[in-house]
Each structure stands twice: as C-alpha cells, then as structure tokens.
Design an enzyme around this catalytic site. Structure first.
Site, PDB file in Angstrom:
ATOM      1  NE  ARG A 107     -12.529  -7.308  -3.242  1.00  0.00           N
ATOM      2  CZ  ARG A 107     -12.165  -6.342  -2.411  1.00  0.00           C
ATOM      3  NH1 ARG A 107     -13.042  -5.394  -2.081  1.00  0.00           N
ATOM      4  NH2 ARG A 107     -10.958  -6.315  -1.900  1.00  0.00           N
ATOM      5  CE1 TYR A 152     -10.849   8.934   0.050  1.00  0.00           C
ATOM      6  CE2 TYR A 152     -12.862   9.030   1.328  1.00  0.00           C
ATOM      7  CZ  TYR A 152     -12.199   8.717   0.158  1.00  0.00           C
ATOM      8  OH  TYR A 152     -12.878   8.192  -0.884  1.00  0.00           O
ATOM      9  CG  HIS A 204      -5.810  -4.164  -1.947  1.00  0.00           C
ATOM     10  ND1 HIS A 204      -4.703  -3.974  -2.736  1.00  0.00           N
ATOM     11  CD2 HIS A 204      -6.718  -4.814  -2.727  1.00  0.00           C
ATOM     12  CE1 HIS A 204      -4.920  -4.484  -3.934  1.00  0.00           C
ATOM     13  NE2 HIS A 204      -6.136  -4.996  -3.950  1.00  0.00           N
ATOM     14  NE  ARG A 239     -10.594  -5.937  -6.933  1.00  0.00           N
ATOM     15  CZ  ARG A 239     -10.685  -5.036  -5.965  1.00  0.00           C
ATOM     16  NH1 ARG A 239     -11.474  -3.997  -6.117  1.00  0.00           N
ATOM     17  NH2 ARG A 239      -9.999  -5.164  -4.845  1.00  0.00           N
TER      18      ARG A 239
END
Length: 299
Positions: free
Chosen positions: A149, A280, A271, A248
C-alpha cells in the site's frame, strides 16, 4: 467567476439564506477548497463554471486513492453538490456537473490493472540520471514487486529492509506487521537508491530511518507518490487512470493469473486476520519467496 469569489459568495449564501451553523459552513467551504486544490495540483486550471462531471469523478477517485473512507468521500461529495446547486440557482452555470454523481459505495471499484509492457514502459520513462529519478524507479519497482500500500511504502524503514534474505517488514492496517518478499530487480534499484542517492540527502531529524525521502530530507508524502505516478503516466500517454494502488492490484492479478497460490498472495497483501505471529503459521518464508520467483513477471 474565479474560485475565490465563488467560494466567498457561496459562504454568504450558507450564512444568510440557509442560516447554517458555523461548523457546517466551514465543512462545506473545506469541501470546495479540496476540489480547487485538486484541480490546481493536477494542472486542471479551470474556473468553477468550467468544471465537468469527468473532473469531479477524477477528484473522487483521487481522494479515494489517498485512503479516504467511502463515508468521508460521500460527505465531501455532498458539499460539492451543494456548491454546484448554488451556482445553478444563481445562473452562474447552466448545467450541474455533480447532478448524476453517486456517493461512493463501501466496496470501491479497483483501479485498472497494468500489463507488464505498460509497467516496463513506465519504468523506462524514468530519468535515472537524476537523484529523483533513481528514487522514483526504486518506488515503482518496490510497489509492483511487493504489492505494498502507498502508506506502507512511505512508512518503510531502513532497518526493515532485509537485503540479505530479500524481504521487507511492513506495517499495514491496524499496525499489523508482515514480511513481504521483494524481487531481484526491485531490490537492485532499492539498493542503488539507498547506497548511492539517499546517502547524499541532508536528512531532517526524526526521518533518519525512513527509506524514501523528498529532496528536503523529509519523509515522502502519499500525495507525492500519487503525483509521481500520474506524471509518468502522462509522459508515456497512458490512457488508464492509475495510482499507487494500481501497482498493488497488478501485483496480485499478475501472480494469480500466472498460477500463484491464492493464499500466498493473500498473505503477501496483508489482508485481515494476518498478524505478525500468525503470518507464517501456514506458509513459510521460503515458500512465499518461491512464489515471487516463479510467478512475478519482474522476478
């Protein structure tokens, strides 16, 4: 009628004829001021009566791409509509350019996607012989390589660039951190900027750790990144309306179209529900890096 006169008379109308409270009047005036500032910033030096519905649509897209919420956009549009209803009532204009404009929906339409040739053309249009050009190349490469972003880009810190492993640590919405792979080309131009250009900029106090700086040594603003991209698009005659978010969206689209795992792309975009500790749990760092290597067009 020039903007200063139009805004002054609009203010008188709100005070005398509509008898609005002071705060409401100031809100309306600020809405019109924002439109005027956008028109000046984008080089559209038009008088109030010459503004078209297309200009207003561009303005709404502009404030949306800067991160303004749909609710805030709708409130600003309401002020703009009141201004043009006033101009119509006073016979200053014959047609209201805001008449058919609808308030932004909560789910805003994504901007256009750029093709790889279009991205390459934008990159080739950058003059790498100037300090700003080297910085801008690093900006575009980073946006497209890592799907950041614009707010994440301008807040990126030197201490969060892990050159040795090819990752960036970025802070996204809700102050959630995530590690994002950065492609080979992007890392190359990012290192050139940091090691050969940025080191010669007289950095202002408190901005020593920010990666991207303006020529005065301060943190680069989101608006400046927006304008850099708009100027590049104009330079190559690109007909699409693009912004930092376009890169993006292109990042995600190109990876998915190329066959990348949707979950991996979702992780890299940051998100909702992805936090530092969870990032992870299901997808390890080497796998994310392999996704970029295998599927990103500029890897």
């Amino acid at each position: 009628m020039n903007w200063k006169s139009a805004i002054k008379e609009f203010k008188n109308y709100l005070q005398l004829e509509r008898s609005l409270a002071g705060n409401s009047i100031e809100a309306y005036i600020h809405d019109v001021d924002k439109l005027q500032q956008y028109l000046e910033l984008s080089g559209k030096n038009v008088l109030p009566e010459a503004v078209s519905s297309g200009d207003l649509l561009d303005f709404l897209q502009y404030i949306g791409e800067l991160g303004m919420s749909a609710q805030s956009q709708a409130r600003i549009l309401s002020g703009i509509k009141s201004f043009y209803r006033y101009l119509l009532m006073e016979d200053i204009i014959k047609n209201d350019p805001s008449h058919l404009l609808e308030s932004p929906k909560l789910g805003r339409k994504l901007p256009d996607t750029l093709s790889l040739p279009e991205i390459d053309e934008l990159l080739l249009a950058i003059d790498l012989s100037t300090p700003e050009g080297a910085r801008n190349r690093a900006i575009i490469e980073t946006l497209y390589s890592s799907g950041l972003r614009v707010s994440e880009l301008v807040e990126l810190k030197l201490t969060n660039v892990y050159t040795d492993i090819g990752f960036l640590r970025v802070t996204g919405k809700g102050n959630k951190e995530r590690l994002v792979p950065i492609g080979r080309d992007a890392l190359k131009y990012l290192n050139i900027y940091i090691e050969q250009i940025r080191c010669h900029v007289p950095v202002k106090k408190e901005f020593e750790n920010y990666v991207f700086l303006n020529r005065r040594g301060g943190k680069l603003s989101r608006v400046m990144v927006f304008m850099i991209i708009k100027e590049l698009a104009e330079r190559i005659g690109l007909q699409k309306s693009i912004s930092p978010h376009t890169f993006r969206h292109s990042f995600a689209t190109h990876l998915i179209e190329g066959g990348a795992d949707l979950r991996a792309v979702q992780e890299m975009l940051g998100h909702e529900s992805i936090t530092t500790t969870e990032i992870y749990t299901h997808l390890d760092r080497d796998y994310l890096k392999q996704i970029i290597k295998d599927y990103h067009p500029r890897s």
